[in-house]
Enzyme design. Sequence first.
Site, short mmCIF file in Angstrom:
data_model
loop_
_atom_site.label_atom_id
_atom_site.label_comp_id
_atom_site.label_asym_id
_atom_site.label_seq_id
_atom_site.Cartn_x
_atom_site.Cartn_y
_atom_site.Cartn_z
N ASP A 237 37.56 -11.67 -19.00
CA ASP A 237 36.28 -11.98 -18.36
C ASP A 237 36.28 -13.37 -17.72
O ASP A 237 37.20 -14.16 -17.91
CB ASP A 237 35.15 -11.94 -19.40
CG ASP A 237 34.77 -10.53 -19.80
OD1 ASP A 237 35.08 -9.60 -19.04
OD2 ASP A 237 34.17 -10.37 -20.88
N TYR B 213 44.65 -12.02 -29.43
CA TYR B 213 43.71 -13.01 -28.93
C TYR B 213 43.54 -14.15 -29.93
O TYR B 213 43.59 -13.94 -31.14
CB TYR B 213 42.34 -12.39 -28.67
CG TYR B 213 42.25 -11.58 -27.40
CD1 TYR B 213 41.89 -12.17 -26.19
CD2 TYR B 213 42.54 -10.21 -27.40
CE1 TYR B 213 41.81 -11.43 -25.02
CE2 TYR B 213 42.46 -9.46 -26.24
CZ TYR B 213 42.10 -10.08 -25.06
OH TYR B 213 42.02 -9.34 -23.90
#
EC number: 5.4.99.12
Length: 247
Positions: A52, A111
């Site tokens: 994003d 992540y």
Amino acid sequence: MPRYRLLVEYDGRPYAGFQAQATLPSVQGAIEAAVKAFCGQEVRIAAAGRTDTGVHATGQVVHVDLDKDWPAQTVFNALNAHLTREAVSILSAEVAEEGWHARFSANERRYLYRILNRRAPPALDKGRVWHMKKDLDHEAMHAAAQHLIGLHDFTTFRDMHCQSKSPVKTLDVARVRRVGEEIHLDFEARSFLHRQVRSMTGTLVEVGAGRWTVDDVKAALEARDRRECGPVAPADGLYLVGVGYGD
């Protein structure tokens, strides 16, 4: 048509996400423009993860198909030469195996979320960490994170606009650790829902701040209700740090 596997690092702040945008800067657009400047070819690259706006990467993996059989080192050097004005770097380039795909061949995505846990705001890492002045109990956060590991319906931690067909995912790793003045949250899974990591992170911070209990996280997960999620963590501290292909 040879396919090249690229390992990519980028600062997400200047971009409206990884995916190409018609009128906004994107990481994909920057790389595709570099390819065109290098060899004149218009391409559409594929990536392991479409991060994003504002999300960073130290281990994004993409592939690009080129008309000419260039040496991998030439591709590496040329793309970096044409990316000097961008916040994007090609860390490595190699010729991919037959049938390999940056997205569909991936079986693990990793992540990292960085929280700067001190009173003083960041000077050097502004926009690269989530600054939290209040002391956080990382051990309580880690204990709560263990409720998230495994196969679950993650509707609570799924963005309302998520396009995934199913909210069911398997979270393989959820770990919270203190590293100096920072708290690091590590998450590993084959794939994630849209904003799942940021939703889980924001919820775990509620535990660290003493506003939620460890069992509150379990209850929120089991509710399968987006309204039961804690605040969504900002994009600043999130990094795609690695992609696994079983190789």
